[in-house]
Each structure stands twice: as structure tokens, then as C-alpha cells.
Design an enzyme around this catalytic site. Sequence first.
Site, PDB file in Angstrom:
ATOM      1  N   GLU A   1      21.319 -17.230  11.635  1.00  0.00           N
ATOM      2  CA  GLU A   1      20.460 -16.451  12.530  1.00  0.00           C
ATOM      3  C   GLU A   1      19.692 -17.298  13.553  1.00  0.00           C
ATOM      4  O   GLU A   1      18.666 -16.874  14.076  1.00  0.00           O
ATOM      5  CB  GLU A   1      19.470 -15.585  11.719  1.00  0.00           C
ATOM      6  CG  GLU A   1      20.165 -14.435  11.002  1.00  0.00           C
ATOM      7  CD  GLU A   1      19.321 -13.819   9.896  1.00  0.00           C
ATOM      8  OE1 GLU A   1      18.596 -12.865  10.172  1.00  0.00           O
ATOM      9  OE2 GLU A   1      19.405 -14.306   8.745  1.00  0.00           O
TER      10      GLU A   1
ATOM     11  N   THR B   1      24.892 -15.522  19.793  1.00  0.00           N
ATOM     12  CA  THR B   1      24.261 -14.957  20.997  1.00  0.00           C
ATOM     13  C   THR B   1      24.582 -15.843  22.212  1.00  0.00           C
ATOM     14  O   THR B   1      24.824 -15.339  23.310  1.00  0.00           O
ATOM     15  CB  THR B   1      22.736 -14.833  20.787  1.00  0.00           C
ATOM     16  OG1 THR B   1      22.512 -14.199  19.522  1.00  0.00           O
ATOM     17  CG2 THR B   1      22.096 -13.997  21.872  1.00  0.00           C
TER      18      THR B   1
ATOM     19  N   ARG C   1      23.309  -7.738  15.579  1.00  0.00           N
ATOM     20  CA  ARG C   1      23.428  -8.869  14.659  1.00  0.00           C
ATOM     21  C   ARG C   1      24.614  -8.681  13.711  1.00  0.00           C
ATOM     22  O   ARG C   1      24.672  -7.708  12.946  1.00  0.00           O
ATOM     23  CB  ARG C   1      22.132  -8.999  13.857  1.00  0.00           C
ATOM     24  CG  ARG C   1      22.227  -9.744  12.551  1.00  0.00           C
ATOM     25  CD  ARG C   1      22.194 -11.239  12.761  1.00  0.00           C
ATOM     26  NE  ARG C   1      22.383 -11.948  11.501  1.00  0.00           N
ATOM     27  CZ  ARG C   1      23.167 -13.002  11.365  1.00  0.00           C
ATOM     28  NH1 ARG C   1      23.838 -13.469  12.397  1.00  0.00           N
ATOM     29  NH2 ARG C   1      23.283 -13.592  10.208  1.00  0.00           N
TER      30      ARG C   1
ATOM     31  N   ASP D   1      32.246 -21.386  17.676  1.00  0.00           N
ATOM     32  CA  ASP D   1      31.146 -20.721  16.967  1.00  0.00           C
ATOM     33  C   ASP D   1      31.455 -20.741  15.470  1.00  0.00           C
ATOM     34  O   ASP D   1      32.593 -20.481  15.066  1.00  0.00           O
ATOM     35  CB  ASP D   1      31.032 -19.266  17.460  1.00  0.00           C
ATOM     36  CG  ASP D   1      29.833 -18.529  16.846  1.00  0.00           C
ATOM     37  OD1 ASP D   1      28.880 -19.196  16.407  1.00  0.00           O
ATOM     38  OD2 ASP D   1      29.863 -17.277  16.819  1.00  0.00           O
TER      39      ASP D   1
ATOM     40  N   GLN E   1      24.937 -19.962   7.620  1.00  0.00           N
ATOM     41  CA  GLN E   1      24.337 -19.867   6.284  1.00  0.00           C
ATOM     42  C   GLN E   1      24.916 -20.958   5.373  1.00  0.00           C
ATOM     43  O   GLN E   1      26.002 -21.474   5.636  1.00  0.00           O
ATOM     44  CB  GLN E   1      24.589 -18.476   5.692  1.00  0.00           C
ATOM     45  CG  GLN E   1      23.693 -17.429   6.353  1.00  0.00           C
ATOM     46  CD  GLN E   1      23.563 -16.136   5.554  1.00  0.00           C
ATOM     47  OE1 GLN E   1      24.044 -16.026   4.424  1.00  0.00           O
ATOM     48  NE2 GLN E   1      22.907 -15.159   6.144  1.00  0.00           N
TER      49      GLN E   1
END
Length: 381
Positions: A42, A47, A178, A204, A208
Site C-alpha cells: 500500500e 498507483t 485499491r 510493478d 506485502q
Amino acid sequence: MLCINKPPSEEKKVSQIIDNGLKSEKKRLERIQQILLLGTGESGKTTIIKQMKILHINGFSEQEKMEKVPNIKQNIHESIFTLIDNMDKISPPVDLEVEDNKKLAQYIRNIGPNPPTEYTNEYYDSIQSLWADPGVRKTYMRANEFQLIDSAAHFLDRINDIRDADYIPTVQDMLFCRVMTVSISKIEFKIPYKGQKVEFWMYDVGGQRGERKKWISVFEGIGAILFLIAASDFDQTLREDGKTNRLREGFQVFADIFWSRFVRKAGKIVFLNKQDILKKKIENGKKIEKHFPEFANFEKTKNDYDRAKLFMKNKILEIATTQPGTETVEFIPGVDIKQEIKSELLYIHFTIATDTNNVKLVFNDVKDIIIAINLETSGLV
Ligand SMILES: Nc1nc2c(ncn2[C@@H]2O[C@H](COP(=O)(O)OP(=O)(O)OP(=O)(O)O)[C@@H](O)[C@H]2O)c(=O)[nH]1
Ligand SMILES: [Mg+2]
């Protein structure tokens, strides 16, 4: 055994053709700017990829937008469910302030963490009433005490548009939606540079903990690493364990990457991202020193937001100048690893990944740096 004897000269010719082919392929690859996006979960990597699509490819087609509608509705459900589910679990707990909302909260709780199979008027009306309840807003202000997606307010505020049967996501909706990344993906684009077109490949990955073991498989040939840290994470815990401080984890993972021998030659560019959320948190009185005690006496002369920016930038510079213990870096007798790292290969930017204009300005700077690093490390200058 079938044996074909070619005259040696012809064999040589063939191998020369292959050699030349490989050389020109190598030259071509050297000209391609390969960028790897890294950072914890996150932090904003996907993005940034979306912004590259807007700025340098073709943006989002109508079909791509329509395909995101189920994800956006999923974001809405996850947001309201998480808020309702946590309001009586946090300490001290928060109550709903509108009596009639109690049964609506129970209705949402009964649906569970996954979205309903059918989106009814009753469902949307309930979310709207609950989101307007001052108790839910108080819980939202304490979202650092549990795990809430950053896009919660954006989508809950827009529920009237989104519930419409003719709803088509806006570009902002696409940027805020998201979806956790669980595989490695790549986008390609070209940017005009000094009268030429320079080719970029951008990768990309998921950030996590469980996803990070895949990172090493894309290290080969990377010219620059864009490392994202969510600066607003200072008061949040990791989604993965609910206890580790997210910002501390961001710094730790950056230290591991910065000092990794696998990407020693790659330029490192840090995006201290989510500056909009950081600023808002500080304006709302959230205290960094509560989570980083050393902030209390840091640069007392400036305003709190500027202090916060400088504090985080200093943390990055500290990491880049502090040689880690030999257990984390391959020990080569007689080689001072510190000297091998060129400090000019580290750049730090303050960013808002959801703001296309901001990313446009920052990436304009970054692309020149990346091209310069690539020319230097491939020995072309
Ligand atoms: N307000 C705000 N939201 C942001 C910013 N950057 C990212 N977000 C939001 O934060 C959420 C997470 O961003 P992603 O780009 O999915 O993060 P990621 O690094 O790809 O996460 P993983 O795939 O889990 O590793 C999304 O809802 C984004 O819209 C920012 O600068 N400001
Ligand atoms: Mg992602």
C-alpha cells in the site's frame, strides 16, 4: 549419426552473424531504461504505474473503466464493513450516534467482510446513513488503530454516483481503486528525450511481506529502483501482523534494498509518498513523536509538516550512510562496501501518487536522472 560438415569459413560467418545479433540486442537492451518499483504494501507502486499509463500510454479505455466497477464496489464494502466492525473493538470503543443506524450496522455486519451478491437500494441507503453518522466519522479519525484502506473516504463520499446504474468510473476513481498486487507485471512506454524517443520498461510487484520473496527475480538488468515509502504510515501498523509500525518497516526494507549486492549498480530513487495524507494527519494533531520519540526534539524551529518531511528525508540519508553489519552484506575482505556505493545515486522526492500533475513533474525530473545513471553504469559516457 547424421553429420553435416560445413566449410570452416561458413561456420565462422554464422557465428559472427549470431555474435553481431547478440551485440546489437545487448546494445538495444542497454538503451532501454528498466525501472523497478519497490516498497512495502500500500505504499503506492501500482498507483505510479497507473499514472504512467495516463501520462505516457493511452490512459484508461471505457472497457478498462467498466472492468474496475466490481473492484470499486468491493472497496466500498470493505471500507464500511471495516469501520462498523471495528468501532466497538477499539479502546475506548465508539458508539453510533443515530439510534436508527444500529439496525443498519447489524445489517452490514451480517453481510460479512465480502461484498453482497446483490447491490440493493437498501444496501446503498444503509451505507449512506452509516457514513453520515458522527460515530462512524470518529471511528474513521482513529483508523490507524485498525486496518482501513486509504481509498475509504474517497469512495464512501462518492456513493451516490457509484450506485447509479450508468456509473462509469472517473480517472480519480481509477487511481484510488485499491487492488493488492500479487504478481509481477510490466508496462512499456516511450518518452521523447533530446529529440529521440527513449524506451522505458517499468515493473510493478507486490509489497506485502509474502510478496517480497519474488522481488529478486526481477533484479537482473534493472537500471533504477523507484522505492516508495508511504510517509503517512507513521501511526499505522502492518496489515500483515497488526503490530509492526508501517513506516519503520518501510525504512527497514529500504535499508535492505539499498545495501543489497544484487542491485548495487542500480540508481536508487526514493518517493516519500502520500504527502497529502501526511499533511492532513499533522494538521489534525496526530503526533509523530508518539511513534518515533526522537522526533520530539528534531528541528524545533520549523512548522510541524516541514519538520516531518525533513525528519523522514534524514532517516533515508542515515540509512544510506550507515554501513550495515556484515551478516546482511556479503563480506569481501579488503573491500569497503561503503566506498562502493556512490552517494549521488540516491535521490529523494516528496510525492502524491494519486495526483497526476504532481507525478508528471516528479517523473520529468526522475527520467533525466534515470537516463544519466544508465549511461554511466553501462559505460557509454
Ligand atoms: N491520498 C493518497 N492515496 C494514495 C497515494 N498513493 C497511493 N494512494 C492510495 O493508496 C492505496 C494503495 O496504493 P497502491 O498503489 O495500490 O499500493 P501498492 O504499493 O501497489 O500496494 P501493494 O500492491 O499491496 O504492494 C490506493 O488506494 C491508492 O489510491 C497518495 O499519494 N495519496
Ligand atoms: Mg500494487
